[in-house]
Write an enzyme that holds these catalytic residues in place. Sequence first.
Site, PDB file in Angstrom:
ATOM      1  N   ARG A 109      54.369  -2.760  87.577  1.00 25.21           N
ATOM      2  CA  ARG A 109      55.218  -3.921  87.322  1.00 25.21           C
ATOM      3  C   ARG A 109      56.360  -3.999  88.324  1.00 25.21           C
ATOM      4  NH1 ARG A 109      55.925  -2.259  81.216  1.00 25.21           N
ATOM      5  NH2 ARG A 109      56.057  -0.019  81.457  1.00 25.21           N
TER       6      ARG A 109
ATOM      7  N   GLU B 176      61.552  -6.753  83.906  1.00 29.06           N
ATOM      8  CA  GLU B 176      60.284  -6.527  84.607  1.00 29.06           C
ATOM      9  C   GLU B 176      59.372  -7.752  84.529  1.00 29.06           C
ATOM     10  OE1 GLU B 176      59.786  -1.783  83.677  1.00 29.06           O
ATOM     11  OE2 GLU B 176      59.121  -3.214  82.173  1.00 29.06           O
TER      12      GLU B 176
ATOM     13  N   THR C 294      66.179  -4.385  71.819  1.00 25.97           N
ATOM     14  CA  THR C 294      66.013  -3.565  73.022  1.00 25.97           C
ATOM     15  C   THR C 294      65.045  -4.232  73.999  1.00 25.97           C
ATOM     16  OG1 THR C 294      66.393  -1.573  71.752  1.00 25.97           O
ATOM     17  CG2 THR C 294      65.288  -1.301  73.863  1.00 25.97           C
TER      18      THR C 294
ATOM     19  N   ASP D  86      63.651   9.604  61.640  1.00 28.91           N
ATOM     20  CA  ASP D  86      64.522   9.030  62.665  1.00 28.91           C
ATOM     21  C   ASP D  86      65.852   9.751  62.558  1.00 28.91           C
ATOM     22  OD1 ASP D  86      64.565   6.027  64.281  1.00 28.91           O
ATOM     23  OD2 ASP D  86      66.489   7.016  63.958  1.00 28.91           O
TER      24      ASP D  86
ATOM     25  N   GLY E 126      57.515   5.735  73.319  1.00 22.81           N
ATOM     26  CA  GLY E 126      58.827   5.520  73.930  1.00 22.81           C
ATOM     27  C   GLY E 126      58.818   6.005  75.364  1.00 22.81           C
ATOM     28  N   GLY E 127      59.849   5.631  76.097  1.00 30.51           N
ATOM     29  CA  GLY E 127      59.890   6.060  77.504  1.00 30.51           C
ATOM     30  C   GLY E 127      59.118   5.081  78.337  1.00 30.51           C
ATOM     31  N   ASP E 128      59.786   4.157  78.940  1.00 30.62           N
ATOM     32  CA  ASP E 128      59.089   3.280  79.874  1.00 30.62           C
ATOM     33  C   ASP E 128      60.016   2.980  81.034  1.00 30.62           C
ATOM     34  OD1 ASP E 128      60.883   1.778  78.519  1.00 30.62           O
ATOM     35  OD2 ASP E 128      59.474   0.276  77.812  1.00 30.62           O
TER      36      ASP E 128
ATOM     37  N   LYS F 235      63.389   8.447  81.764  1.00 31.55           N
ATOM     38  CA  LYS F 235      63.329   8.481  80.309  1.00 31.55           C
ATOM     39  C   LYS F 235      62.035   9.125  79.839  1.00 31.55           C
ATOM     40  CE  LYS F 235      63.145   5.823  76.100  1.00 31.55           C
ATOM     41  NZ  LYS F 235      62.631   7.062  75.524  1.00 31.55           N
TER      42      LYS F 235
END
Lengths: 357, 357
Positions: B57, B68, B96, B173, B237-239, B243
Amino acid sequence: MTHTSLSPSDKALVPFVSVDHMMQLVHRIGIEQMLTGIAAYIEADFLRWDLFDKTPRVASHSAEGVIELMPTSDGEVYGFKYVNGHPKNTKEGLQTVTAFGLLADVATGYPVLLSEMTLLTALRTAATSALVAKHLAPKGADTMAMIGNGAQSEFQTLAMKAICGLKTVRLYDKDPAATAKCAANLAGQGLTVVSCTTPEEAIQGAQILTTCTADKQCATILSDNMVGSGVHINAIGGDCPGKTELAEAILHRSDIFVEYPPQTRIEGEIQQLADDHEVTEFWKVISGKVAGRTSETQITLFDSVGFAIEDFSALRYVRDQLETTGLFHALDLLADPDNPRDLFGMLLRSSANSNNH
Amino acid sequence: MTHTSLSPSDKALVPFVSVDHMMQLVHRIGIEQMLTGIAAYIEADFLRWDLFDKTPRVASHSAEGVIELMPTSDGEVYGFKYVNGHPKNTKEGLQTVTAFGLLADVATGYPVLLSEMTLLTALRTAATSALVAKHLAPKGADTMAMIGNGAQSEFQTLAMKAICGLKTVRLYDKDPAATAKCAANLAGQGLTVVSCTTPEEAIQGAQILTTCTADKQCATILSDNMVGSGVHINAIGGDCPGKTELAEAILHRSDIFVEYPPQTRIEGEIQQLADDHEVTEFWKVISGKVAGRTSETQITLFDSVGFAIEDFSALRYVRDQLETTGLFHALDLLADPDNPRDLFGMLLRSSANSNNH
């Protein structure tokens, strides 16, 4: 657009300028005033060139044409344009180029404007050409040859009138019907309009030579012997690898000005030249870093391909008109639950809500 | 949306699926059916992986986050998604991740669908995870630890139920309010929902470990000693560069499956590994080119970052529902004059038209 079952928060609604609203905006402001206004925004953004994220556009090529994304950012606002280029479309009754664009807030990533850009691209392309010609055309230039009388031709002409004081336009297109259309549209706009039957006739007495044709192939719209000294060439058509309009010999006689060299070397007339052939970034002329026209006999060439910052400027201009004109719809584009971690809950509640209606 | 002064041609109108319409579509079809349907479209597109234009991307990074553009094309249809990632947004009451996307006809470049994709991205991300788990999770897996109970957590859980036969989800969480929200939303969905107060408690008895957190920094959501043999890790998660969620030691004990290696090496958990660390492209598992899970003790890891083809598949799915559901608006996005070379004439006539009203 009305929202029947839900009232999204303000953050979820993105101002959208439709084609209809863009046309109303042009009439509200006046096309020459709007071209002048957009040129001023482009000039202001070119003066802060170093601030921008710059990248060649992201192109997806096919046999029929190209679809491109053109992103940029000044660190506070992000913008991009979607644009296609399909030369064969005209035969099927479609636009060669259609476009839309977006601005977003860099700090949050939330879009703040979605706009049609088929019309706006025509306006910003013309505004850019005229801004460049204002700096590069010979003093007193008041006559333009307009070679290629398609969708962009009237916009080019009126921008040159509004920004450079053009008085006469000399039209030529290989299809006389295109010339007739352009002449009819320009009637009553305060210009002397001369319809010509050959390109050689069109360039008679013109200090500005604008080429704007759309074949996806190497063509020679201007040959070397047609171009005398002291003119400014505004080469608009050609925005694909493999598509050019000018004889290579003209390029060697010209001082060449471009928007963003890494993109222009791929798409512009200078495809025909060596990768290290000297070109000048036009923003440096505006900022006074380099000279523009330096003699009466010099041939200046603007090898225009269209750059993301120009779209960004045009979108900024449109955004700044929204409040006073109200010419937009509020588009329900973003999901924005009250609790940002509760996207699913928003979905659940929308069901309950729908059931109550 | 109504058009007062002009009736654009059909070609000028692009079907637009708003957030409200997307929510109605989910309820009309049923969320589990829709997740299953989207997964089937993703599977079909993964089976013709070689056909697609693939590119990492195009990201615009700032201190606060990233914006992006994710384009792809199968040669007939072009698609792209606009998506942001701003971990700090939650504190300001914003999402987010927000997104919208578009499909266009490669032959003409004309857009054929504009859609919200905040909800659709949640659906396609969950559908992809479940599709992967269907192929990689140990036989009979029916319990998932869901670590990170934010906006994506319910979608992940319901996709695993619909596609992999999940019976129990164990929630954790670091913010108990997020767990309470997720548990409340999942009540009555036919699952056993266990709220846990530590990640160690959450992974008890779970064959599928899903991590879905959003800090823009290297974090260790799962440490090495927490992960036993024979599990499937679904790292959502983490992109972003910088991260990650998993201890590096876990990666060395796992067989790693990814979407598109050039993108995952930049954004995924495997940022922590050498550039030539062996990973398997997941589409090859579906197509039978390589084995998926090969033993009961193997740890399989799906290092998910989200790829443009998944968005393309989800948009295709939505487009195929338009005709039967009617859940869209016709958006006046494209200028489409009767004579494609007469864009200016369309503008002129719109003025005359407006004056008559």
